[in-house]
Design a protein around this motif. Structure first.
Motif, PDB file in Angstrom:
ATOM      1  N   ARG A  50      -5.416   1.460  -5.637  1.00  0.00           N
ATOM      2  CA  ARG A  50      -6.124   3.094  -5.148  1.00  0.00           C
ATOM      3  C   ARG A  50      -6.832   2.679  -3.834  1.00  0.00           C
ATOM      4  O   ARG A  50      -6.589   3.448  -2.942  1.00  0.00           O
ATOM      5  CB  ARG A  50      -7.072   3.243  -6.341  1.00  0.00           C
ATOM      6  CG  ARG A  50      -7.967   4.364  -6.005  1.00  0.00           C
ATOM      7  CD  ARG A  50      -9.266   4.354  -6.750  1.00  0.00           C
ATOM      8  NE  ARG A  50     -10.249   3.112  -6.470  1.00  0.00           N
ATOM      9  CZ  ARG A  50     -11.087   2.564  -7.327  1.00  0.00           C
ATOM     10  NH1 ARG A  50     -11.110   3.404  -8.587  1.00  0.00           N
ATOM     11  NH2 ARG A  50     -11.902   1.679  -7.045  1.00  0.00           N
ATOM     12  N   ASN A  53      -4.173   2.404  -1.036  1.00  0.00           N
ATOM     13  CA  ASN A  53      -3.289   3.614  -0.908  1.00  0.00           C
ATOM     14  C   ASN A  53      -1.717   3.036  -1.380  1.00  0.00           C
ATOM     15  O   ASN A  53      -0.655   3.341  -0.901  1.00  0.00           O
ATOM     16  CB  ASN A  53      -3.038   4.126   0.223  1.00  0.00           C
ATOM     17  CG  ASN A  53      -2.395   5.594  -0.093  1.00  0.00           C
ATOM     18  OD1 ASN A  53      -2.475   6.405  -1.167  1.00  0.00           O
ATOM     19  ND2 ASN A  53      -1.760   5.997   1.173  1.00  0.00           N
ATOM     20  N   CYS A  77      -4.520   5.539  -9.328  1.00  0.00           N
ATOM     21  CA  CYS A  77      -3.613   5.194  -8.547  1.00  0.00           C
ATOM     22  C   CYS A  77      -2.248   5.682  -9.171  1.00  0.00           C
ATOM     23  O   CYS A  77      -2.098   5.790 -10.269  1.00  0.00           O
ATOM     24  CB  CYS A  77      -3.639   3.664  -8.291  1.00  0.00           C
ATOM     25  SG  CYS A  77      -3.210   2.627  -9.481  1.00  0.00           S
TER      26      CYS A  77
END
Length: 307
Positions: A50, A53, A77
């Motif tokens: 998360r 990214n 995520c």
């Protein structure tokens, strides 16, 4: 990757994944975890994914995928899947290949899409959750496998042994749409995977728009019956006609509360969640979660048709 997931070739799976990453020039780290360490490690890696990214990818069967999905959903995520289980209902539903090399090729071109997830007492499930006969069957199967080895025939004989002593009736009080109802059943099964429900004949075909998620899950209750009637139902399930049986009841819902009035409220109930047996405190709150899971799904042209 679960170091003990099923009976798959772990070294071959790892080599295929690493070769695909090298060939594509894409970065990636493969973490091989012991089962006991899987929840903690995946929670850490999901938070890392998360914050950077990126995505976390589960390599294994339904139990491994469930654990990683739990962490991905909690962290927010994206999740990828390389299926290595027996039935792979979740992967097949979303067109993910069961061959490792093919699944890796799909994954490298995938994009995150929202998919429906459900939970029982906040424990996420992707395929199904149940109590009663099915958790007993799973526990018995593990005992037989530990004693006689892991093979399809051992699993079959373990299932027959469970069925021939399946006399325990559950007395449950279920709350649904504001109403309370008391039932007696051998098992209460909740399916969040339309492909599985289609194959046994509880639901018929895809919806007209082709969607498999509709914000609801399907409950199946088995009436108290004898051993031979159970065997007949198993045959109907294998033939895809279980929905025609008089001894089952099925219905869709968004949220259901399950209580066991015959026992103290503090007692923990045995619940099977995506093939893993857990003890959960009653009452059981079973519901579709408002926040979806973001799954790395293959491009539409690359998806395999569910068989």
């Amino acid at each position: 990757m679960n170091s003990r997931s099923g009976s798959q070739d772990g070294d071959g799976t790892r080599a295929t994944i690493e070769a695909a990453l090298r060939a594509s020039g894409r970065p990636g780290q493969l973490h091989v975890c012991e089962p006991a360490d899987l929840p903690r490690r995946t929670a850490e890696l999901a938070r890392q994914a998360r914050d950077t990214n990126t995505a976390i990818v589960a390599v294994g069967g339904d139990g491994t995928i469930n654990t990683v999905a739990q962490a991905a959903h909690a962290a927010g995520c994206a999740l990828g899947v390389i299926p290595r289980g027996t039935f792979n209902y979740f992967a097949r539903t979303h067109g993910i290949a069961t061959d490792v090399a093919d699944a890796m090729a799909q994954l490298l071109g995938a994009r995150p899409e929202p998919v429906q997830v459900a939970a029982v007492n906040e424990h996420l499930f992707l395929v199904n959750a149940s109590l009663g006969l099915y958790p007993d069957l799973l526990e018995d199967r593990e005992v037989w496998k530990n004693r006689f080895g892991r093979s399809q025939w051992v699993a079959i004989w373990a299932a027959f042994a469970t069925l021939f002593r399946a006399q325990r009736r559950l007395k449950l009080r279920i709350g649904l749409d504001g109403a309370q109802r008391e039932v007696k059943t051998l098992t209460l099964f909740v399916g969040n995977n339309r492909l599985q429900l289609e194959q046994v004949g509880v639901v018929q075909g895809q919806r007209p728009d082709g969607a498999r998620d509709n914000g609801r899950v399907t409950a199946v209750m088995l009436k108290p019956i004898g051993t031979w009637a159970l065997l007949r139902l198993m045959w109907q399930g294998a033939m895809g006609t279980l929905g025609e049986a008089d001894d089952i009841e099925h219905f869709e819902f968004q949220q259901m509360v399950v209580r066991a009035p015959s026992v103290a409220g503090a007692r923990r109930l045995k619940v099977a969640v995506d093939g893993e047996v857990l003890r959960m405190k009653a009452p059981l709150d079973v519901r579709v979660l408002p926040v979806p899971l973001f799954l790395l799904k293959p491009a539409p042209a690359d998806r395999e048709a569910p068989a």
